[in-house]
Design an enzyme around this catalytic site. Structure first.
Site, PDB file in Angstrom:
ATOM      1  N   ASP A  78     -74.287  69.559  33.858  1.00 52.79           N
ATOM      2  CA  ASP A  78     -73.089  68.634  33.270  1.00 52.79           C
ATOM      3  C   ASP A  78     -73.807  67.674  32.335  1.00 52.79           C
ATOM      4  OD1 ASP A  78     -74.444  67.057  34.941  1.00 52.79           O
ATOM      5  OD2 ASP A  78     -72.469  66.511  35.954  1.00 52.79           O
ATOM      6  N   GLN A 108     -80.128  44.698  17.358  1.00 55.04           N
ATOM      7  CA  GLN A 108     -78.926  43.945  17.982  1.00 55.04           C
ATOM      8  C   GLN A 108     -79.388  42.793  18.847  1.00 55.04           C
ATOM      9  OE1 GLN A 108     -75.849  44.737  16.952  1.00 55.04           O
ATOM     10  NE2 GLN A 108     -75.043  42.936  17.997  1.00 55.04           N
ATOM     11  N   LYS A 140     -84.190  40.548   0.976  1.00 57.80           N
ATOM     12  CA  LYS A 140     -83.182  41.456   1.102  1.00 57.80           C
ATOM     13  C   LYS A 140     -81.699  40.987   1.459  1.00 57.80           C
ATOM     14  CE  LYS A 140     -83.462  44.678   4.767  1.00 57.80           C
ATOM     15  NZ  LYS A 140     -84.180  45.564   5.908  1.00 57.80           N
ATOM     16  N   ARG A 187     -78.469  42.740   3.202  1.00 60.55           N
ATOM     17  CA  ARG A 187     -77.869  44.381   3.867  1.00 60.55           C
ATOM     18  C   ARG A 187     -76.319  44.374   3.499  1.00 60.55           C
ATOM     19  NH1 ARG A 187     -79.392  48.821   6.247  1.00 60.55           N
ATOM     20  NH2 ARG A 187     -81.496  48.201   6.567  1.00 60.55           N
TER      21      ARG A 187
HETATM   22  C1  R5P Z   1     -84.702  45.593   9.161  1.00 60.10           C
HETATM   23  O1  R5P Z   1     -84.696  44.466   8.874  1.00 60.10           O
HETATM   24  C2  R5P Z   1     -85.944  46.307   9.414  1.00 60.10           C
HETATM   25  O2  R5P Z   1     -87.154  45.619   9.626  1.00 60.10           O
HETATM   26  C3  R5P Z   1     -86.167  47.388   8.541  1.00 60.10           C
HETATM   27  O3  R5P Z   1     -86.338  46.936   7.130  1.00 60.10           O
HETATM   28  C4  R5P Z   1     -84.807  48.249   8.435  1.00 60.10           C
HETATM   29  O4  R5P Z   1     -84.315  48.683   9.675  1.00 60.10           O
HETATM   30  C5  R5P Z   1     -84.985  49.448   7.712  1.00 60.10           C
HETATM   31  O5  R5P Z   1     -83.769  50.421   7.672  1.00 60.10           O
HETATM   32  P1  R5P Z   1     -83.543  51.305   6.442  1.00 60.10           P
HETATM   33  O6  R5P Z   1     -84.548  52.246   6.346  1.00 60.10           O
HETATM   34  O7  R5P Z   1     -82.352  51.900   6.884  1.00 60.10           O
HETATM   35  O8  R5P Z   1     -83.321  50.430   5.044  1.00 60.10           O
END
Ligand code: R5P
Length: 319
Positions: A36, A115, A208, A210
């Site tokens: 399982d 997280q 950066k 996101r």
């Molecule tokens: C986030 O701040 C980490 O340091 C990496 O830059 C990030 O997790 C890279 O993720 P990905 O390859 O999806 O852009």
């Protein structure tokens, strides 16, 4: 002080390399799955004495999710063996003495480390919750290049945060010979700049933003990289989006060659292919098994185990 390195279904190659680096014995613990899919772990008979005779470094990751449960079960089984806790053993109880503390969890890749805070109300801080859970089942933790070190604060057991950046720098110096090192975001500045310092080349970083898990944007910045070989250094590569965008920015400014280096090569959903269209080389440690693992994480992990042993030597009993 001699101990043993134990591992479950994770990468026994890395555990073995760590054992070699420390001059310790490596023990393969038993792990399997029931039909399982529930997991089963056991310290085999021939490992009972070695587990009780000195410190134990369990190498286990928290990725994917099934590894989290396996790690907890293994810690529980190891602790029971060391404490002599054999109650409810089918066929009769076995009485053993308690050999005391000395169980260390060595985490090559800490899943959920991103997280590390509540980005929105109501979220779980998964990284902290996991850390607290592990800390309550062992006597010390070693973590390799954790994304957000704050997640490991106030754990109630000693924590050693180690980095593979010295080994990544050595690998890049020997195989890539970069003229310039770039951090693709502010979060990687400390790690990437340590690589630049070790190789003794100029360094810069990008800012950066996101947008979502697959989309990122960099603030444009003038970088002095015309005709240069550049290494982008990050803690992890997942989709590859961060590296590909940073590499595009470098190429637009005349970089001759761009390489990507990271500790944790997650390489999710076609990342290797995507990276192949944007960079000249990808370099990663073996903190996770991956097709670009060309730097061993064993030395970095051994530094953490040695430091834990030093910190706790007065409490550990060697039989
Ligand atoms: C986030 O701040 C980490 O340091 C990496 O830059 C990030 O997790 C890279 O993720 P990905 O390859 O999806 O852009």
């Amino acid at each position: 002080m001699d101990g043993v390195v134990a591992s479950g279904s994770g990468d026994s190659g890395l555990a073995n390399a760590l054992a070699e680096t420390l001059g310790w014995k490596h023990l393969d613990l038993e792990t399997r799955r029931f039909p399982d899919t529930e997991g089963y772990v056991r310290v085999p008979n021939d490992c009972l004495d070695p587990i009780r005779s000195g410190p134990v470094a369990l190498v286990s990751t928290t990725f994917p999710d099934s590894a989290i449960l396996e790690t907890l079960f293994l810690l529980d089984a190891i602790r029971d063996v060391r404490s002599g806790e054999m109650s409810s053993l089918k066929g009769g109880e076995v009485k053993e003495s308690d050999v005391g503390p000395g169980v260390f969890l060595v985490i090559p890749y800490y899943g959920y480390s991103r997280q590390d805070k509540r980005f929105m109300a109501g979220e779980a801080i998964s990284a902290k919750f996991l850390a607290r859970t592990f800390a309550s089942h062992c006597d010390g933790i070693v973590v390799l290049d954790i994304h957000a070190p704050e997640a490991m604060e106030n754990m109630g057991v000693p924590v050693e945060l180690v980095s593979a950046m010295p080994e990544i720098a050595e690998h890049l110096r020997e195989n890539v010979r970069p003229d310039f090192v770039l951090s693709p975001d502010k979060g990687a500045i400390e790690r990437a700049s340590s690589v630049a310092n070790a190789i003794d080349v100029p360094f810069s970083y990008l800012e950066k933003k996101r947008i979502d898990a697959h989309t990122i944007e960099h603030t444009p910045k003038d970088l002095d990289v015309e005709g240069q070989v550049v290494a982008i250094v990050d803690d992890m590569i997942s989709t590859g989006g961060t590296i590909c965008r940073a590499s595009d920015a470098l190429r637009r400014q005349g970089a001759k060659e761009v390489h990507a280096a990271c500790t944790h090569g997650l390489f999710t959903g076609g990342a290797i292919h995507r990276l192949g269209n944007h960079v000249d080389g990808v370099h990663s440690t073996n903190s996770l098994p991956n097709p670009r693992a060309n730097v061993s994480a064993a030395k970095a992990l051994s530094r953490g185990v040695k430091r834990l042993i030093e910190r706790m030597s007065s409490e550990i009993v060697v039989q």
